[in-house]
Enzyme design. Structure first.
Site, short mmCIF file in Angstrom:
data_model
loop_
_atom_site.label_atom_id
_atom_site.label_comp_id
_atom_site.label_asym_id
_atom_site.label_seq_id
_atom_site.Cartn_x
_atom_site.Cartn_y
_atom_site.Cartn_z
N TYR A 154 0.66 -1.25 -0.03
CA TYR A 154 0.15 0.01 0.08
C TYR A 154 0.94 1.20 0.05
O TYR A 154 0.54 2.11 -0.74
CB TYR A 154 -0.91 -0.09 1.16
CG TYR A 154 -1.79 1.06 1.37
CD1 TYR A 154 -2.98 1.22 0.58
CD2 TYR A 154 -1.63 2.25 2.22
CE1 TYR A 154 -3.87 2.34 0.68
CE2 TYR A 154 -2.39 3.36 2.34
CZ TYR A 154 -3.54 3.33 1.51
OH TYR A 154 -4.17 4.63 1.81
N LYS A 199 1.24 4.35 -3.03
CA LYS A 199 0.92 5.70 -2.74
C LYS A 199 2.21 6.60 -2.96
O LYS A 199 2.15 7.63 -3.23
CB LYS A 199 0.40 5.77 -1.14
CG LYS A 199 -0.94 5.22 -1.01
CD LYS A 199 -1.99 5.81 -2.06
CE LYS A 199 -3.31 5.30 -1.51
NZ LYS A 199 -4.40 5.85 -2.29
P1 NAI Z 1 -13.36 3.67 1.13
O1 NAI Z 1 -12.92 2.33 1.17
O2 NAI Z 1 -14.32 4.10 2.01
O3 NAI Z 1 -13.85 4.12 -0.10
C1 NAI Z 1 -12.84 4.00 -1.31
C2 NAI Z 1 -13.87 3.96 -2.55
O4 NAI Z 1 -13.21 3.34 -3.56
C3 NAI Z 1 -15.09 2.93 -2.32
O5 NAI Z 1 -16.39 3.57 -2.64
C4 NAI Z 1 -14.79 1.79 -3.45
O6 NAI Z 1 -15.86 0.96 -3.86
C5 NAI Z 1 -14.08 2.82 -4.37
N1 NAI Z 1 -13.42 1.63 -5.40
C6 NAI Z 1 -12.53 0.87 -4.89
N2 NAI Z 1 -11.94 0.05 -5.96
C7 NAI Z 1 -12.22 0.57 -6.95
C8 NAI Z 1 -12.09 0.48 -8.32
N3 NAI Z 1 -11.32 -0.50 -8.79
N4 NAI Z 1 -12.70 1.57 -9.23
C9 NAI Z 1 -13.28 2.39 -8.88
N5 NAI Z 1 -13.81 2.49 -7.52
C10 NAI Z 1 -13.23 1.78 -6.54
O7 NAI Z 1 -11.97 4.56 1.46
P2 NAI Z 1 -11.49 5.85 2.04
O8 NAI Z 1 -10.78 5.84 3.11
O9 NAI Z 1 -12.58 6.95 1.47
O10 NAI Z 1 -10.34 6.19 0.83
C11 NAI Z 1 -10.21 7.07 -0.18
C12 NAI Z 1 -8.91 7.27 -0.77
O11 NAI Z 1 -8.24 7.87 0.59
C13 NAI Z 1 -8.02 5.98 -1.08
O12 NAI Z 1 -7.21 6.19 -2.10
C14 NAI Z 1 -7.38 5.84 0.05
O13 NAI Z 1 -6.31 5.13 0.00
C15 NAI Z 1 -6.93 7.14 0.68
N6 NAI Z 1 -6.71 7.39 2.00
C16 NAI Z 1 -7.55 7.02 2.85
C17 NAI Z 1 -7.20 7.05 4.38
C18 NAI Z 1 -7.99 7.11 5.47
O14 NAI Z 1 -7.47 7.21 6.72
N7 NAI Z 1 -9.38 6.41 5.29
C19 NAI Z 1 -5.83 7.76 4.49
C20 NAI Z 1 -4.91 7.99 3.72
C21 NAI Z 1 -5.37 7.63 2.24
#
Ligand code: NAI
Length: 258
Positions: free
Chosen positions: A154, A158
């Protein structure tokens, strides 16, 4: 900061950080295409955008599939208008020690987090460049600035997003298109919360998921409190408006990283 009349696209917009960014862009005036692997949840966010008085469409996309990404950009432009702002937010995580990490798991995470950002950015630049305007925001992570144990693939994905963003930003800098990375710290979405989230998996013996969640905020973050999807939305609105900020990786992490 006003985005009235602008067309925005948010991938992974069906929930969590993507939903916070989509609604923040809509509050600032943008019409928003909400794209997600899960079409149902994309419709939920699109309804929230419409409730704010903006136009919205919900689209299904798999960001790791070039043809799916191409269709997404075409449909967004056909139905909402020329694309001004793109937030490449879709991402996935896995928790594996280096001894247990398989090649298949490495490929799974890289395909969405790194290749997905590349495919989306490339397709977005192709339509933005001729119009000499565009704002691309790639969602990276504090794990793209600092390595985290048991998240090596991961973290690598990133770090890739940040390097890619900086390189591409320079290619298009003179053509009116900015490309930046937004690095969330700890946000209480499904990625962190619940038995399968990081706070569930990183529990100490006898510790509840809630107690683990609170401990991680206090021990990792200088401010001691998690960030919210709304915090990410504020930075996304700023980066959508800024003319001369490009190639940056800006963290919203309560003082954790440089
Ligand atoms: P989440 O799991 O709540 O949302 C991620 C969304 O991406 C989901 O709706 C999912 O269906 C969608 N998704 C997954 N694979 C996909 C694909 N192949 N094509 C299209 N959509 C897809 O996660 P969250 O926390 O909202 O994460 C959003 C972004 O922020 C991610 O890139 C994550 O790595 C990043 N992030 C999150 C952090 C956190 O603390 N939650 C911290 C740092 C980065």
């Amino acid at each position: 900061m006003q985005l009235t009349g602008k067309t925005a696209l948010v991938t992974g917009g069906g929930r969590g950080i993507g939903q916070g960014i989509a609604t923040a862009l809509a509050k600032a005036g943008a019409n928003v295409a909400v794209a997600d692997l899960e079409g149902d949840i994309a419709r939920d966010t699109a309804a929230r955008v419409e409730a704010l008085g903006r136009r919205s469409i919900a689209l299904r996309v798999d960001v790791s599939d070039p043809a799916s990404v191409q269709r997404l950009i075409e449909e967004t432009e056909d139905r909402l208008g020329p694309l001004d702002i793109a937030v490449n937010n879709a991402g996935i995580i896995g928790i594996h020690s280096i001894a247990e990490l398989t090649a298949a798991e490495w490929d799974r995470v890289m395909a969405v987090n790194a290749k997905g950002v590349f495919l989306c950015t490339q397709a977005e630049i192709a339509v933005m460049r001729p119009r000499r305007f565009g704002r691309i925001i790639n969602v990276a992570s504090i794990a793209g600035k600092v390595g985290f144990p048991d998240l090596s693939h991961y973290s690598a994905s990133k770090f890739a997003v940040i390097g890619f963003t900086n390189a591409v930003a320079k290619e298009v800098a003179a053509e009116g298109v900015t490309v930046n990375a937004l690095c969330p710290g700890i946000v209480g979405t499904g990625m962190w919360r619940g038995e399968e989230g990081l706070s569930g998996r990183w529990r100490q013996e006898g510790e509840s998921e809630q107690a683990s969640w609170e401990r991680h905020q206090k021990t990792l973050l200088p401010q001691g409190v998690a960030q919210t999807p709304e915090d990410m939305g504020q930075l996304a609105v700023y980066l959508s408006c800024a003319d001369h900020v490009t190639g940056q990786a800006i963290a919203v992490d309560g003082g954790f990283s440089l």
